[in-house]
Design a protein around this motif. Structure first.
Motif, PDB file in Angstrom:
ATOM      1  N   VAL A   1       0.848  -1.211  -0.167  1.00  0.00           N
ATOM      2  CA  VAL A   1      -0.036   0.075   0.007  1.00  0.00           C
ATOM      3  C   VAL A   1       0.842   1.140  -0.060  1.00  0.00           C
ATOM      4  O   VAL A   1       0.401   2.109  -0.882  1.00  0.00           O
ATOM      5  CB  VAL A   1      -1.011   0.164   1.216  1.00  0.00           C
ATOM      6  N   PRO A   2       1.892   1.463   0.971  1.00  0.00           N
ATOM      7  CA  PRO A   2       2.398   2.687   0.827  1.00  0.00           C
ATOM      8  C   PRO A   2       3.412   2.987  -0.402  1.00  0.00           C
ATOM      9  O   PRO A   2       3.248   4.175  -0.646  1.00  0.00           O
ATOM     10  CB  PRO A   2       3.435   2.577   2.200  1.00  0.00           C
ATOM     11  N   VAL A   3       3.806   1.859  -0.894  1.00  0.00           N
ATOM     12  CA  VAL A   3       4.520   2.147  -2.345  1.00  0.00           C
ATOM     13  C   VAL A   3       3.720   2.524  -3.096  1.00  0.00           C
ATOM     14  O   VAL A   3       4.217   3.430  -4.149  1.00  0.00           O
ATOM     15  CB  VAL A   3       5.515   0.927  -2.442  1.00  0.00           C
ATOM     16  N   THR A   4       2.560   1.968  -3.417  1.00  0.00           N
ATOM     17  CA  THR A   4       1.694   2.349  -4.512  1.00  0.00           C
ATOM     18  C   THR A   4       1.058   3.690  -4.354  1.00  0.00           C
ATOM     19  O   THR A   4       0.852   4.477  -5.249  1.00  0.00           O
ATOM     20  CB  THR A   4       0.391   1.371  -4.173  1.00  0.00           C
ATOM     21  N   VAL A   5       0.864   4.258  -2.978  1.00  0.00           N
ATOM     22  CA  VAL A   5       0.356   5.456  -2.755  1.00  0.00           C
ATOM     23  C   VAL A   5       1.267   6.543  -3.104  1.00  0.00           C
ATOM     24  O   VAL A   5       0.808   7.374  -3.575  1.00  0.00           O
ATOM     25  CB  VAL A   5      -0.233   5.550  -1.245  1.00  0.00           C
ATOM     26  N   LEU A   6       2.314   6.340  -2.659  1.00  0.00           N
ATOM     27  CA  LEU A   6       3.475   7.227  -2.894  1.00  0.00           C
ATOM     28  C   LEU A   6       3.925   7.357  -4.445  1.00  0.00           C
ATOM     29  O   LEU A   6       3.889   8.558  -4.939  1.00  0.00           O
ATOM     30  CB  LEU A   6       4.984   6.637  -2.205  1.00  0.00           C
ATOM     31  N   LEU A   7       3.666   6.194  -5.207  1.00  0.00           N
ATOM     32  CA  LEU A   7       3.983   6.331  -6.698  1.00  0.00           C
ATOM     33  C   LEU A   7       2.911   7.321  -7.236  1.00  0.00           C
ATOM     34  O   LEU A   7       2.890   7.919  -8.257  1.00  0.00           O
ATOM     35  CB  LEU A   7       4.121   4.875  -7.253  1.00  0.00           C
ATOM     36  N   VAL A   8       1.603   6.866  -6.751  1.00  0.00           N
ATOM     37  CA  VAL A   8       0.464   7.650  -7.269  1.00  0.00           C
ATOM     38  C   VAL A   8       0.441   9.160  -6.962  1.00  0.00           C
ATOM     39  O   VAL A   8       0.275  10.071  -7.793  1.00  0.00           O
ATOM     40  CB  VAL A   8      -0.737   7.049  -6.907  1.00  0.00           C
ATOM     41  N   ALA A   9       0.972   9.415  -5.784  1.00  0.00           N
ATOM     42  CA  ALA A   9       1.140  10.620  -5.350  1.00  0.00           C
ATOM     43  C   ALA A   9       1.944  11.436  -6.035  1.00  0.00           C
ATOM     44  O   ALA A   9       2.089  12.627  -6.352  1.00  0.00           O
ATOM     45  CB  ALA A   9       1.600  10.794  -3.634  1.00  0.00           C
ATOM     46  N   ILE A  10       3.071  10.705  -6.311  1.00  0.00           N
ATOM     47  CA  ILE A  10       4.231  11.559  -7.239  1.00  0.00           C
ATOM     48  C   ILE A  10       3.633  11.991  -8.572  1.00  0.00           C
ATOM     49  O   ILE A  10       4.138  13.147  -9.005  1.00  0.00           O
ATOM     50  CB  ILE A  10       5.343  10.428  -7.482  1.00  0.00           C
ATOM     51  N   VAL A  11       2.829  11.029  -9.092  1.00  0.00           N
ATOM     52  CA  VAL A  11       2.123  11.441 -10.452  1.00  0.00           C
ATOM     53  C   VAL A  11       1.395  12.648 -10.184  1.00  0.00           C
ATOM     54  O   VAL A  11       1.346  13.529 -11.303  1.00  0.00           O
ATOM     55  CB  VAL A  11       1.333  10.312 -11.026  1.00  0.00           C
ATOM     56  N   LEU A  12       0.534  12.628  -9.191  1.00  0.00           N
ATOM     57  CA  LEU A  12      -0.320  13.843  -9.171  1.00  0.00           C
ATOM     58  C   LEU A  12       0.329  15.101  -8.625  1.00  0.00           C
ATOM     59  O   LEU A  12       0.131  16.228  -9.131  1.00  0.00           O
ATOM     60  CB  LEU A  12      -1.332  13.447  -7.949  1.00  0.00           C
ATOM     61  N   GLU A  13       1.279  14.942  -7.773  1.00  0.00           N
ATOM     62  CA  GLU A  13       2.227  16.144  -7.470  1.00  0.00           C
ATOM     63  C   GLU A  13       2.801  16.492  -8.840  1.00  0.00           C
ATOM     64  O   GLU A  13       3.354  18.023  -8.837  1.00  0.00           O
ATOM     65  CB  GLU A  13       3.222  15.862  -6.461  1.00  0.00           C
ATOM     66  N   SER A  14       3.239  15.700  -9.550  1.00  0.00           N
ATOM     67  CA  SER A  14       4.032  16.202 -10.716  1.00  0.00           C
ATOM     68  C   SER A  14       3.249  17.147 -11.906  1.00  0.00           C
ATOM     69  O   SER A  14       3.583  18.080 -12.309  1.00  0.00           O
ATOM     70  CB  SER A  14       4.696  14.745 -11.715  1.00  0.00           C
ATOM     71  N   LEU A  15       1.989  16.501 -11.813  1.00  0.00           N
ATOM     72  CA  LEU A  15       0.798  17.369 -12.770  1.00  0.00           C
ATOM     73  C   LEU A  15       0.728  18.692 -12.173  1.00  0.00           C
ATOM     74  O   LEU A  15       0.547  19.744 -12.837  1.00  0.00           O
ATOM     75  CB  LEU A  15      -0.450  16.517 -12.637  1.00  0.00           C
ATOM     76  N   SER A  16       0.356  18.639 -10.866  1.00  0.00           N
ATOM     77  CA  SER A  16       0.358  20.068 -10.229  1.00  0.00           C
ATOM     78  C   SER A  16       1.508  20.847 -10.400  1.00  0.00           C
ATOM     79  O   SER A  16       1.438  22.137 -10.502  1.00  0.00           O
ATOM     80  CB  SER A  16      -0.021  19.871  -8.684  1.00  0.00           C
ATOM     81  N   PHE A  17       2.823  20.432 -10.032  1.00  0.00           N
ATOM     82  CA  PHE A  17       4.008  21.142 -10.417  1.00  0.00           C
ATOM     83  C   PHE A  17       4.169  21.766 -11.803  1.00  0.00           C
ATOM     84  O   PHE A  17       4.684  22.790 -12.148  1.00  0.00           O
ATOM     85  CB  PHE A  17       5.344  19.946  -9.978  1.00  0.00           C
ATOM     86  N   ARG A  18       3.549  20.770 -12.955  1.00  0.00           N
ATOM     87  CA  ARG A  18       3.714  21.109 -14.137  1.00  0.00           C
ATOM     88  C   ARG A  18       2.957  22.457 -14.284  1.00  0.00           C
ATOM     89  O   ARG A  18       3.216  23.331 -15.035  1.00  0.00           O
ATOM     90  CB  ARG A  18       3.309  19.921 -15.020  1.00  0.00           C
ATOM     91  N   THR A  19       1.450  22.384 -13.940  1.00  0.00           N
ATOM     92  CA  THR A  19       0.674  23.824 -14.130  1.00  0.00           C
ATOM     93  C   THR A  19       1.342  24.742 -13.274  1.00  0.00           C
ATOM     94  O   THR A  19       1.218  25.760 -13.956  1.00  0.00           O
ATOM     95  CB  THR A  19      -0.457  23.290 -12.923  1.00  0.00           C
ATOM     96  N   ALA A  20       1.963  24.730 -12.093  1.00  0.00           N
ATOM     97  CA  ALA A  20       2.745  25.927 -11.390  1.00  0.00           C
ATOM     98  C   ALA A  20       3.786  26.331 -12.526  1.00  0.00           C
ATOM     99  O   ALA A  20       4.024  27.489 -12.610  1.00  0.00           O
ATOM    100  CB  ALA A  20       3.425  25.582 -10.268  1.00  0.00           C
ATOM    101  N   ILE A  21       4.727  25.397 -13.064  1.00  0.00           N
ATOM    102  CA  ILE A  21       5.442  25.815 -14.028  1.00  0.00           C
ATOM    103  C   ILE A  21       5.068  26.616 -15.275  1.00  0.00           C
ATOM    104  O   ILE A  21       5.682  27.617 -15.692  1.00  0.00           O
ATOM    105  CB  ILE A  21       6.333  24.531 -14.393  1.00  0.00           C
ATOM    106  N   LYS A  22       4.012  25.976 -15.738  1.00  0.00           N
ATOM    107  CA  LYS A  22       3.510  26.511 -16.986  1.00  0.00           C
ATOM    108  C   LYS A  22       2.905  27.955 -16.633  1.00  0.00           C
ATOM    109  O   LYS A  22       3.334  28.829 -17.476  1.00  0.00           O
ATOM    110  CB  LYS A  22       2.374  25.624 -17.385  1.00  0.00           C
ATOM    111  N   GLU A  23       2.082  28.296 -15.528  1.00  0.00           N
ATOM    112  CA  GLU A  23       1.826  29.646 -15.343  1.00  0.00           C
ATOM    113  C   GLU A  23       2.882  30.422 -15.061  1.00  0.00           C
ATOM    114  O   GLU A  23       2.800  31.569 -15.358  1.00  0.00           O
ATOM    115  CB  GLU A  23       0.719  29.625 -14.177  1.00  0.00           C
ATOM    116  N   SER A  24       4.058  30.077 -14.268  1.00  0.00           N
ATOM    117  CA  SER A  24       5.138  30.937 -13.942  1.00  0.00           C
ATOM    118  C   SER A  24       5.827  31.392 -15.335  1.00  0.00           C
ATOM    119  O   SER A  24       6.440  32.415 -15.251  1.00  0.00           O
ATOM    120  CB  SER A  24       6.098  30.090 -13.118  1.00  0.00           C
ATOM    121  N   ASN A  25       5.965  30.280 -16.151  1.00  0.00           N
ATOM    122  CA  ASN A  25       6.676  30.740 -17.370  1.00  0.00           C
ATOM    123  C   ASN A  25       6.090  31.936 -18.210  1.00  0.00           C
ATOM    124  O   ASN A  25       6.840  32.694 -18.914  1.00  0.00           O
ATOM    125  CB  ASN A  25       6.889  29.437 -18.322  1.00  0.00           C
ATOM    126  N   LEU A  26       4.607  31.886 -17.882  1.00  0.00           N
ATOM    127  CA  LEU A  26       4.054  32.948 -18.663  1.00  0.00           C
ATOM    128  C   LEU A  26       4.526  34.447 -18.164  1.00  0.00           C
ATOM    129  O   LEU A  26       4.164  35.671 -19.042  1.00  0.00           O
ATOM    130  CB  LEU A  26       2.514  33.086 -18.492  1.00  0.00           C
TER     131      LEU A  26
END
Length: 317
Positions: free
Chosen positions: A115-140
């Motif tokens: 469970v913890p490994v699966t949850v952490l891997l899924v969380a990394i994917v979701l956080e990466s998507l959020s981080f990508r949005t922040a980078i995209k908006e900052s680059n503007l």
């Protein structure tokens, strides 16, 4: 642009962290992993922080009052400073306490080990998507600035806060994954405690950086050198002004700059001519630096320095 982009980044981070917080906490209940508990509290703190940023942005849009004649733009800085405090205490210090507790009483992960490994891997994917949005908006709005300079010099606090929080979340997830993974491999719960301690130190460091940068904004920052140069060119770019005696600028909020400038005008000008000249100067300043919304131009007579014993060279009263 920066306000809208910051809001989009904050909302994306809030939605991601709410979902991640729930899954992490379920994983903690199933495994009793201290890294998962620290990450759960981290995500809860981040969710609360993003809610604070949204609240600060809403309150900053209130109209000016007699008591607050320059408006409430700086309220965004106040809430960003509160975010730093929450991240330091609820996120960082709690993780360090949990690490000390787990190190004192280490135990491995014996139940629901996947469970913890699966949850952490899924969380990394979701956080990466959020981080990508922040980078995209900052680059503007970042332009060609380096990331470190953008975080240090940005007048809008939301994007730097979300960038640092998302970066810290990703790195913290890696620390948690290492701690949990080594605990599963070795059966030694101190690896879990070490991962938790690294998460705590990371959050404390990010919170201190945010507090220092937000404190500078709360104290009041002037225009950037490029903006100052543009304002000076606008002031002296017409025949109305003979020169700038002195000038001061101050950000009243992320998108509202105050400009106060004393200018030298010709002695022979009438009051009507001076007034028309000031209007022209203000129009040029707003065209050159759109965030310069509050402008005060004071006309004066300036005399060149004539000698050490003379009073010439001082602005008139």
């Amino acid at each position: 642009m920066s306000a809208q982009g910051g809001t989009r980044a904050v909302i994306a981070a809030l939605l991601a962290n709410l979902g991640i917080a729930v899954t992490k906490f379920v994983a903690y209940l199933l495994t009793s992993s201290s890294s998962m508990l620290a990450e759960s509290i981290h995500s809860v703190a981040d969710s609360g922080n993003q809610a604070l940023l949204l609240l600060g942005g809403k309150r900053a849009r209130r109209a000016a009052t007699a008591q607050h004649p320059f408006g409430y733009g700086r309220e965004r800085y106040v809430y960003a400073f509160i975010v730093a405090i929450v991240l330091f205490s609820v996120g960082g210090l709690f993780a360090l306490y949990e690490a000390w507790h787990k190190w004192s009483e280490p135990h491995g992960i014996t139940n629901w080990q996947w469970v913890p490994v699966t949850v952490l891997l899924v969380a990394i994917v979701l956080e990466s998507l959020s981080f990508r949005t922040a980078i995209k908006e900052s680059n503007l709005i970042r332009g060609r600035e380096s990331w470190s300079r953008f975080i240090r010099r940005s007048k809008a606090p939301e994007l730097p806060v979300v960038l640092l929080e998302d970066f810290g979340a990703l790195v913290g997830l890696v620390f948690a994954l290492i701690g949990v993974g080594m605990t599963l491999i070795t059966g030694d719960g101190r690896w879990d405690a070490a991962g938790t301690a690294m998460i705590g130190l990371l959050l404390v460091t990010i919170a201190i950086v945010l507090a220092v940068e937000t404190k500078s904004l709360l104290l009041g920052e002037g225009a950037e050198p490029a903006e100052v140069a543009a304002i000076e060119r606008a002031v002296t770019g017409g025949p109305e002004v003979e020169g700038i005696i002195h000038m001061k600028t101050l950000y009243l909020g992320p998108e509202e700059l105050l400009v106060a400038v004393k200018v030298a005008v010709a002695r022979c000008e009438t009051a009507e001519e001076v007034a028309r000249g000031i209007d022209a100067v203000e129009e040029r300043i707003r065209a050159a630096v759109p965030v310069a919304r509050v402008i005060y131009v004071e006309p004066d007579i300036y005399q060149a320095q004539a000698g050490p014993s003379e009073t010439a060279g001082q602005p008139g009263s």
